[in-house]
Scaffold this active site. Structure first.
Site, PDB file in Angstrom:
ATOM      1  CG  HIS A 109     -20.519  -3.055  -4.374  1.00 37.47           C
ATOM      2  ND1 HIS A 109     -21.128  -1.899  -4.776  1.00 37.47           N
ATOM      3  CD2 HIS A 109     -20.169  -2.847  -3.083  1.00 37.47           C
ATOM      4  CE1 HIS A 109     -21.148  -1.025  -3.778  1.00 37.47           C
ATOM      5  NE2 HIS A 109     -20.576  -1.582  -2.737  1.00 37.47           N
ATOM      6  CG  LEU A 129     -12.569  -8.499   0.347  1.00 36.12           C
ATOM      7  CD1 LEU A 129     -11.323  -8.842  -0.479  1.00 36.12           C
ATOM      8  CD2 LEU A 129     -13.317  -9.773   0.710  1.00 36.12           C
ATOM      9  NE  ARG A 130     -16.981  -4.351   6.414  1.00 36.47           N
ATOM     10  CZ  ARG A 130     -17.767  -3.377   5.991  1.00 36.47           C
ATOM     11  NH1 ARG A 130     -17.248  -2.300   5.426  1.00 36.47           N
ATOM     12  NH2 ARG A 130     -19.078  -3.445   6.140  1.00 36.47           N
ATOM     13  CG  ASN A 147     -15.739   1.130   2.745  1.00 31.51           C
ATOM     14  OD1 ASN A 147     -15.329   0.102   2.196  1.00 31.51           O
ATOM     15  ND2 ASN A 147     -16.948   1.226   3.251  1.00 31.51           N
ATOM     16  CG  HIS A 184     -22.512   5.415  -2.126  1.00 33.24           C
ATOM     17  ND1 HIS A 184     -22.744   4.322  -1.320  1.00 33.24           N
ATOM     18  CD2 HIS A 184     -23.181   6.444  -1.546  1.00 33.24           C
ATOM     19  CE1 HIS A 184     -23.520   4.685  -0.296  1.00 33.24           C
ATOM     20  NE2 HIS A 184     -23.789   5.965  -0.408  1.00 33.24           N
ATOM     21  CG  ASP A 217     -23.141  -2.920  -0.807  1.00 37.66           C
ATOM     22  OD1 ASP A 217     -21.981  -2.859  -0.336  1.00 37.66           O
ATOM     23  OD2 ASP A 217     -23.961  -1.990  -0.693  1.00 37.66           O
ATOM     24  CG  HIS A 261     -21.375  -4.257   9.806  1.00 37.70           C
ATOM     25  ND1 HIS A 261     -20.406  -3.281   9.769  1.00 37.70           N
ATOM     26  CD2 HIS A 261     -22.245  -3.954   8.816  1.00 37.70           C
ATOM     27  CE1 HIS A 261     -20.683  -2.408   8.803  1.00 37.70           C
ATOM     28  NE2 HIS A 261     -21.798  -2.802   8.203  1.00 37.70           N
TER      29      HIS A 261
HETATM   30 ZN   LIG Z   1     -22.445   2.137  -1.544  1.00 37.25          ZN
END
Ligand SMILES: [Zn+2]
Length: 443
Positions: free
Chosen positions: A77, A80-81, A111, A196, A322, A326
């Protein structure tokens, strides 16, 4: 090229635990036994040498005395953006961060921008990962188009392109009918669905755990039930569809109990938690520390204890990070507005090893939760066996040091563990026989 890892405590959960040597030929494990007589130069430099009768001439000998040698750690989880948010992290920096933390493989969540909901994005990620050539990257594709929870993606296409699982992580699938269809559809392609679990209506506008601390701080809280009602719903849908379900980032006592009960009934559910949920509580938020803001939020002491208990009794199969990098500008603002999530690739191992020190987990169980178990859930090869790819992590369990985010390979600096004194770290990470990270003090 022949390489020998010598004299380490080799642990492959359920298979090996002892002082062993591992011989690697051309990226594959060719022999594991207590003593492999060999000659060659130590360290990472290659060099020829004279060979005595009966000894294997190897190109490299890595002295792992006093160290733990494990199957390469897998973090199932990670964000890597890339594509889309390269200012937070890239596939290159994320993979470097993973290698440094002892991981030989990561699963990246969809995402991104564009969302990984079609084969082009999956293929792009895999292409970049190949170019970067550090750790293995396994894309997790979206359950629904655009993570919108309205329409399913083309799972056959995604699987063919290389996706290993499906998740709308970051967003829950609020529509129960769609979630049912997703589980049924995914089953046909052998893709596990990673949920999620968050009831958005119950979570409301909450920004931290609901409780005394939120009240005192004047922040809107998220009740435990926002997670557990969805865990319970998804378990029901898993029972209905008989399709494998994996619950992401378990944070509450009620979720642990529901998963434990389901497993006792034989439901095909697995679960993960992250180091912050078994290490911290909502007390970490007390000074409005945005580096302790995440979703699900840090919970109470009672929840932390339940998560630790869930790890100990096997209810929780996996420790994942996770990892959610940022930019500073997204964290150095008012608590209400700050982005959710923390980085974890370079802090997971010492925080997890603490569970062994605390008597929560045996070392071999911990290794299983960070390598073999995620591999089993995702259908990946993992383990130290002859014929397998040499994906190996060497850990120094005694190394003491201070966590300093400025030294991280990740572009992210958003960690609540800055300045913590910890023990244990990866000193060498090897993927397919290639050393992708080594500690300068080790070799
Ligand atoms: Zn999540």
């Amino acid at each position: 090229m022949l390489m020998l890892i010598k004299g380490g405590r080799v642990i492959d959960p359920g298979n090996i635990d002892g002082i062993m040597d591992i011989l690697i030929d051309n990226g594959k494990i060719v022999e594991i036994k207590p003593q492999i007589a060999a000659e060659g130069s130590s360290g990472l430099q290659t060099g020829a040498s004279e060979t005595e009768r009966g000894k294997v001439s190897v190109d490299r000998i890595i002295d792992a005395g006093g160290k733990i040698v494990t199957p390469g750690l897998i973090d199932m989880h990670v964000h890597l953006r890339e594509p889309g948010y390269e200012y937070k992290e890239t596939i290159a920096t994320g993979c470097k961060s993973a290698a440094c933390g002892g991981f030989t493989a990561v699963c990246c969540m969809p995402n991104t921008n564009p969302v990984n909901d079609n084969r082009h994005v999956t293929e792009y990620i895999l292409k970049r990962a190949l170019e970067v050539d550090t750790v293995r990257v396994y894309p997790v594709a979206a359950i629904s188009r655009g993570l919108q929870g309205k329409e399913l993606c083309e799972y056959g296409d995604l699987k063919e392109a290389g996706a290993v699982a499906l998740s709308d992580d970051g967003n829950p699938v609020m529509d129960s009918q769609l979630m049912r269809r997703a589980l049924e559809y995914a089953k046909g392609f052998g893709l596990p669905v990673i949920s999620h679990c968050e009831d958005r209506d119950l979570a409301g506008g909450g920004v931290m755990n609901e409780g005394e601390i939120a009240t005192r701080m004047g922040l809107a809280g998220i009740p435990n039930a926002a997670e557990s009602v969805m865990v319970i719903r998804d378990i029901a849908l898993c029972e209905l569809t008989q399709s494998p379900l994996h619950i992401a980032h378990v944070s509450t006592a009620e979720s642990v109990r529901a998963i434990r009960d389901a497993k006792n009934r034989g439901v095909l559910v697995t679960a993960e938690t992250a180091p912050h949920y078994f290490t911290l509580t909502d007390e970490a938020v007390e000074d409005y520390n945005t580096n302790a803001k995440m979703n699900p939020p840090l919970r109470s002491r009672r929840d932390r204890e339940a998560v630790r208990q869930g790890l100990a009794d096997g209810t929780i199969d996996v420790i994942a990070t996770d990892h959610a990098p940022h930019a500073p500008i997204e964290k150095e603002i008012e608590f209400d507005l700050a982005a959710n999530g923390i980085i974890g690739l370079e802090t997971s191992l010492p925080l997890s090893l603490k569970l062994v020190d605390d008597g929560v987990l045996a070392l071999t169980d911990l290794i299983a939760k960070m390598s073999n178990n995620p591999a089993r859930i995702l259908g990946l090869e993992s383990g130290l066996q002859v014929g397998y790819s040499a994906d190996i992590t060497i850990i120094d369990p005694e190394r003491s040091y201070r966590i300093e985010a400025d030294s991280f390979q990740s572009l992210g600096r958003n960690t609540p563990f800055e300045g913590w004194d910890v023990k244990g770290r990866a000193v060498l990470t090897m993927v397919g026989g290639k050393v992708v990270f080594h500690d300068e003090h080790f070799v």
